[in-house]
Design an enzyme around this catalytic site. Structure first.
Site: not given
Ligand SMILES: *[C@@H]1O[C@H](CO)[C@@H](O)[C@H](O)[C@H]1NC(C)=O
Ligand SMILES: *[C@@H]1O[C@H](CO)[C@@H](O)[C@H](O)[C@H]1NC(C)=O
Ligand SMILES: *[C@@H]1O[C@H](CO)[C@@H](O)[C@H](O)[C@H]1NC(C)=O
Length: 323
Positions: A244, A242, A130
């Site tokens: 994660e 993202h 990002c």
């Protein structure tokens, strides 16, 4: 033992070492300026910087350990640390690139030093997520005013719109077909950005030779933004979304997809990156030295319960009072 046999044994062990992989990789994760929101929750402590623990967990789940990389240090600090670790993850977040001694300056040291290492025949990977992905391309553009990105807006879960030849890319050539199928057809990549990089940003700064786009997404207003990219010369990778968050962020109103397929597909990115880092043989001088740097020296705070978008955070360098 005959000298010749000894020599060939030594040669054999040398070959085994250079041909094999580093199965104890240690990855640096870059901190960033303390968020305004977290500051309101820890005003007394007045922490200088933080790392969302989801990035750390995502790296750990891929079979690596993490060393936090602080902001606001001189180039020698980054060079020294990078000589001991096997790659750097530049997380997303929300900070400005125009502040001195912050995330962007640290990112610039890391980016330039990593190019030097790779140019010298070393292998040193970087992954930007990002804001970290945007930073990589802005550094490649020459950090300047105006910054080489545009405003666009996406807080959607999106599929990846892969480019025609994405299967030839370093990032995706070894990906299992079922992972690609999920990424291409299901709304599983988590977007949370107000800026993005589009093809025109690469074209205007002559970046199309060095950077290969492998997928796109569409923002709220139909802007086609770059969702994944890699550098052709260096082991540098970036994603606008993202990976994660799916398994490690839980804020209710964010609706991060955490079904079995979303988790499986998003695992791919840190599994890929950590595997890249296994090609690096940098090491700390000893286990004792390693222990002084590893993130286990810090305790994650349960910031989700305080209303943060991050479920847990590492908070660094208090300038005030720590209870
Ligand atoms: C950095 O950029 C932001 C957004 O454009 C702006 O509000 C801020 O004043 C700038 N800060 C500095 C130190 O130039
Ligand atoms: C993905 O989201 C879009 C927009 O909300 C929707 O039209 C589409 O049906 C979704 N796709 C899947 C596979 O759920
Ligand atoms: C891009 O390359 C062209 C041709 O080499 C050159 O004229 C131009 O100044 C370059 N632009 C940037 C932003 O580097």
């Amino acid at each position: 033992m005959k000298p010749l046999l000894l020599l060939s044994l030594l040669y054999f062990f040398h070959e085994v070492k250079t041909d094999s992989v580093n199965n104890r990789p240690i990855i640096g994760v870059l901190a960033q300026e303390q968020s305004w929101y977290l500051h309101t929750k820890y005003p007394e402590e007045n922490y200088r910087s933080y790392i969302a623990a989801s990035y750390v967990k995502d790296v750990e789940a891929a079979g690596a350990r993490v060393v936090p990389i602080m902001i606001g240090r001189d180039r020698a600090y980054y060079a020294d640390l990078m000589s001991k670790i096997n790659g750097v993850l530049i997380p997303g977040g929300a900070t400005y690139f125009n502040q001195s001694n912050g995330y962007a300056d640290a990112g610039q040291h890391i980016y330039e030093l990593a190019m030097e290492l790779n140019d010298a025949g070393d292998y040193f990977p970087i992954f930007g997520t990002c804001l970290g992905f945007e930073l990589l391309l802005i550094l490649a553009s020459g950090r300047g005013e105006p910054e080489n990105r545009i405003t666009c807006y996406s807080y959607d879960n999106l599929p990846l719109d892969f480019t025609a030849d994405f299967r030839d890319s370093k990032m995706f050539r070894d990906a299992d077909e079922d992972v690609i199928e999920i990424l291409a057809t299901q709304n599983v990549t988590v977007n949370a950005h107000q800026f993005c990089i589009i093809d025109e940003n690469l074209i205007s700064h002559n970046l199309t030779e060095d950077w290969r786009v492998t997928s796109y997404g569409d923002d709220y207003y139909g802007v086609q933004f770059i969702a994944s990219v890699e550098n052709n010369r260096y082991p540098f990778y970036g994603v606008q979304f993202h990976p994660e968050k799916n398994a490690f962020e839980w804020k209710l109103n964010k609706n991060h997809p955490s079904d079995k397929l979303a988790i499986k597909a998003n695992r791919y990115f840190m599994d890929f990156f950590v595997d890249e880092c296994r090609k690096s043989f940098h090491a700390f001088a000893s286990a004792d030295e390693e222990n002084q740097y590893l993130i286990y020296n810090y305790q994650a705070h349960f910031t989700g319960v305080l209303g943060s978008a991050f479920h847990e955070c590492y908070l660094f360098e208090p300038r005030g009072t720590v209870a």
